[in-house]
Design an enzyme around this catalytic site. Structure first.
Site, PDB file in Angstrom:
ATOM      1  N   THR A 257       0.860  -1.192   0.000  1.00 15.87           N
ATOM      2  CA  THR A 257       0.000   0.000   0.000  1.00 15.87           C
ATOM      3  C   THR A 257       0.891   1.235   0.000  1.00 15.87           C
ATOM      4  OG1 THR A 257      -0.007   0.405   2.390  1.00 15.87           O
ATOM      5  CG2 THR A 257      -1.607  -1.207   1.534  1.00 15.87           C
ATOM      6  N   ASP A 258       0.297   2.376  -0.300  1.00 13.37           N
ATOM      7  CA  ASP A 258       1.050   3.609  -0.096  1.00 13.37           C
ATOM      8  C   ASP A 258       0.990   3.932   1.400  1.00 13.37           C
ATOM      9  OD1 ASP A 258       1.408   6.562  -2.187  1.00 13.37           O
ATOM     10  OD2 ASP A 258       2.459   5.922  -0.380  1.00 13.37           O
ATOM     11  N   TRP A 259       1.646   5.032   1.760  1.00 11.58           N
ATOM     12  CA  TRP A 259       1.852   5.371   3.170  1.00 11.58           C
ATOM     13  C   TRP A 259       0.530   5.475   3.942  1.00 11.58           C
ATOM     14  CZ3 TRP A 259       6.628   6.514   5.651  1.00 11.58           C
ATOM     15  CH2 TRP A 259       6.502   6.999   6.950  1.00 11.58           C
ATOM     16  N   ASP A 260       0.336   4.533   4.896  1.00 13.29           N
ATOM     17  CA  ASP A 260      -0.748   4.630   5.863  1.00 13.29           C
ATOM     18  C   ASP A 260      -2.140   4.676   5.218  1.00 13.29           C
ATOM     19  OD1 ASP A 260      -1.561   6.665   8.780  1.00 13.29           O
ATOM     20  OD2 ASP A 260      -1.422   4.495   8.515  1.00 13.29           O
TER      21      ASP A 260
END
Ligand code: GLC
Length: 736
Positions: A257-260
């Site tokens: 996933t991308d950040w958070d």
């Protein structure tokens, strides 16, 4: 033990806690080393934003102290060189290197970057970006290869091959990451991470092709996008992650996933009520590794133990991750070796010079360039906020913008700014260089109201100054620049933007140069001294007024370490500019989207208050010679275009032959033309060459409302020439 059994056997021995840890990527820059060590002992799958001894310690803990001793991997954003390391080679940004249209160059840049990243021990870079920048208001335009799916796919595949080489276990091979899946740059209003109002038909037609080329190039990882498609976040988009990516493209690596973004499902996109739901949704949707959302760990264990989530989802994700770790031969080589001593070495720096030179785009020249002896140029004024600002020249994703803890933020040599590049050459020609800052890039707030003219504006400033108000601090700089320029024979003006006007969260509603840059240009233009404007920017800005007042315009975007050297060499004619735009420049901000491959059907095809043509077009770029095209042919059997190109000028040059296709009548609307092939060809003065370019079947296909891609028989227009502009293209019409 055979590889397949090895992984299945390992998974069979993992607890649900160890599977959840293997799916996690922990940001050391956020949690710090004490907590990172705890995660390492739990057998966490990956870390990011950690270098040096800290990284080596975490690698050792995972490989030696965790129960099953599964090695971990380290990711970093080495997106135009290993820029988070202050000693590394910093290349032009993706948008700048895309101006080269040179697949071999891009592959070489990636290979060097991989070598430098691997020399730090790191096994993974979150690159290339394959998003399309069709709305330059978007902050991340500079990270893309521009607006076109074909060019982005070709350069992206080259970059992936450069990073990964032939064998992921090689000492200098690192995992590439095709990101951000999918249609992230198409968000409404150019707003980063906002919703993309789009159909899956359009996703397949316009945005899937570069990612398909990435899978065909063997990319090892994908990263999901922050945004959403028609209201469904990509993190929760099973149709995109399992349907498009796995089942249709056959992707066999792992998805991070991308950040958070798992937290974003709760607190930004509001499609999940809590971490338990968000973690269940993320696992079921096809995310294998979860970046930075540490709450995922406990939540997903809880959901499996309560029977709310089948453990098979974790088994599948872990298998994707371990398969790539095995291809890295991680159990034998827990860290990459690279080539000791290669970071920032001479041959790598030379490649950065070569890349900067090929990234320079000459957009206007009324004959003032190249500056030659005997043109009575004795004194040159170098002016502007970006003439001597290496931070602006580097752009995003360097140790300035994303410092890894403990890494300096001060500029590190070697680098060459425009001012330094001009001085280096002028000194040898007995030409004096004078410098003035002119104005800043940011302080728009001082330019209150719309003054009828600059004199009125300056008058007001003096009044304000006399009252010692804070209104206006820029005037003295502009006046100083004007006074200095008045005594010179030529002005080189470097304007643009800087890195706090680009990147994530930094979208723009106004693309005119910020601060007092336009005022500076207007004041300088009243001097009637030849002026060359150089654009050092992260994206196409609205330069209409500035271009009209300039005798020449050079687009350098973010040229990397030696961007200033390349610009100076172009100005003095030491290089013959060969760059071509990978993105269109709007006349006014409101004209966006202005990308070249528009659909037909616009009533009258123009606004009442603005042309429909861009200020500068996709594929456009001048040089110190010119090229003529002739004898365009198309072989229907082999789908090969052949065209003859002649260098009609007086010096050797590199021309990028571009081929476009238009489906004359199609059952769904198709663009007025789409890039379908390109080839760089070097020609001596007077030399002709016949260039042959084979086109892919996809160039003649359409995506129907039922989302199938087909080729419909009928007429097709085939174009070949110097840019996407009709006046630059030859055309033949064929029936297939
Ligand atoms: C960032 C970016 C992504 C990057 C990741 C790790 O927010 O969106 O491109 O690779 O986080 O830094």
């Amino acid at each position: 033990m055979p590889k397949k059994n090895f992984i299945d056997d390992l998974i069979s021995r993992m607890t649900v806690e160890e599977k959840a840890a293997q799916m996690l990527q922990v940001p050391v820059s956020v949690v710090g080393m004490d907590e990172a060590r705890k995660w390492a002992r739990l057998g966490v799958g990956s870390f990011l934003n950690v270098l040096g001894e800290d990284m080596e310690e975490l690698a050792r803990i995972c490989a030696e102290e965790s129960r099953l001793k599964i090695p971990t991997i380290f990711g970093i954003d080495a997106v135009h060189g290993h820029c988070l390391n202050k000693d590394a080679t910093i290349f032009p940004s993706q948008l700048a290197m895309a101006c080269s249209w040179n697949k071999d160059l891009v592959r070489k840049i990636a290979k060097i970057t991989a070598t430098e990243v691997a020399t730090e021990g790191i096994q993974w870079t979150f690159s290339p970006i394959l998003c399309l920048a069709r709305d330059p208001r978007w902050g991340r335009t500079n990270e893309t290869f521009g607006e076109d799916k074909f060019l982005s796919g070709e350069l992206g595949a080259a970059m992936i091959k450069g990073y990964q080489g032939e064998d992921l276990s090689d000492d200098t091979a690192v995992l590439a990451c095709a990101k951000h899946f999918i249609a992230y740059g198409e968000a409404t209003g150019g707003r980063d991470s906002y919703d993309t109002e789009i159909t899956m038909r359009k996703v397949r037609d316009e945005f899937l092709p570069p990612f398909k080329k990435a899978v065909d190039a063997g990319v090892a990882t994908f990263m999901t996008a922050y945004g959403s498609l028609d209201g469904v976040p990509l993190t929760a988009n099973e149709k995109a992650l399992r349907g498009l990516l796995r089942e249709e493209l056959g992707f066999d690596g792992f998805v991070v996933t991308d950040w958070d973004t798992v937290n974003a499902l709760i607190n930004r996109q509001k499609v999940c009520a809590d971490h338990k739901e968000a973690s269940r949704v993320a696992a079921k949707s096809g995310n294998d590794m979860i970046m930075a959302t540490l709450e995922f760990y406990k939540a997903v264990i809880d959901q499996v133990k309560k029977g709310k989530l089948d453990e098979s989802y974790l088994d599948e994700a872990v298998k994707h991750i371990l398969t790539i770790k095995l291809r890295l031969n991680l159990w034998e080589k827990p860290l990459k070796k690279g080539i000791p001593g290669s970071i920032g070495c001479r041959s790598h720096l030379n490649a950065a010079v070569e890349a900067a030179r090929e990234s320079v785009v000459l957009l206007k020249n009324n004959g003032v360039l190249p500056v030659r002896k005997g043109k009575k140029i004795r004194r040159i004024a170098v002016i502007g906020p970006n003439a001597d600002d290496i931070r602006a020249q580097y752009g995003d994703w360097t140790y300035f913008t994303h410092p890894v803890p403990g890494i300096e933020k001060e500029p590190q040599r070697p680098y060459v700014t425009i001012l330094e590049g001009m001085r280096d050459i002028a000194d040898h020609k007995g030409i004096e260089i004078r410098y003035s800052y002119g104005c800043s890039v940011n302080r728009r707030e001082y330019y209150k109201g719309n003054f009828e003219s600059i004199p009125a504006f300056m008058e007001q400033c003096y009044i304000d100054n006399s009252r010692k108000t804070d209104t206006y601090k820029e005037m003295p700089f502009i006046n100083e620049a004007a006074s200095l320029a008045r005594e010179c024979d030529l002005i080189v003006l470097a304007i643009g933007d800087n890195y706090n006007q680009a990147g994530e969260y930094n979208d723009r509603a106004e693309l005119r140069p910020s601060g007092m840059q336009e005022a500076l240009v207007r004041v300088l233009s009243t001097l009637h001294i030849p002026m060359i404007t150089v654009v050092v920017a992260s994206k196409p800005l609205v330069l209409t007024d500035i271009v009209e007042k300039s005798d020449a315009v050079i687009c350098a975007f973010n040229g990397g370490m030696f961007g200033g050297q390349a610009v100076a060499e172009a100005i003095f004619g030491k290089i013959n500019p060969q760059g071509r735009l990978p993105i269109s420049f709007p006349v006014v901000t409101g004209q966006v989207p202005v990308y070249y491959n528009q659909l037909p059907g616009w009533h009258e095809g123009r606004y009442v208050d603005c042309t429909e043509e861009p200020l500068f077009a996709f594929g456009e770029g001048l040089s110190y010679t010119w090229y003529e095209y002739s004898d365009l042919k198309f072989n229907k059997r082999t789908k090969t275009v052949s065209v003859t190109v002649t260098n009609n000028g007086k010096r050797r040059g590199v021309e990028t032959v571009q081929v476009y296709v238009n489906d004359v009548v199609s059952s769904v609307m198709t663009a007025v033309k789409n890039l379908a092939g390109f080839e760089r060809v070097e020609l001596d003065a007077g030399e002709s060459k016949t260039v042959k370019i084979k086109l892919e079947d996809e160039a003649f296909s359409v995506v129907l409302p039922d989302e199938t891609r087909v080729i419909e028989p009928g007429q097709f227009e085939i174009f070949a020439g110097h840019s996407s502009k009709d006046e630059d293209l030859l055309k033949v019409t064929v029936t297939l």
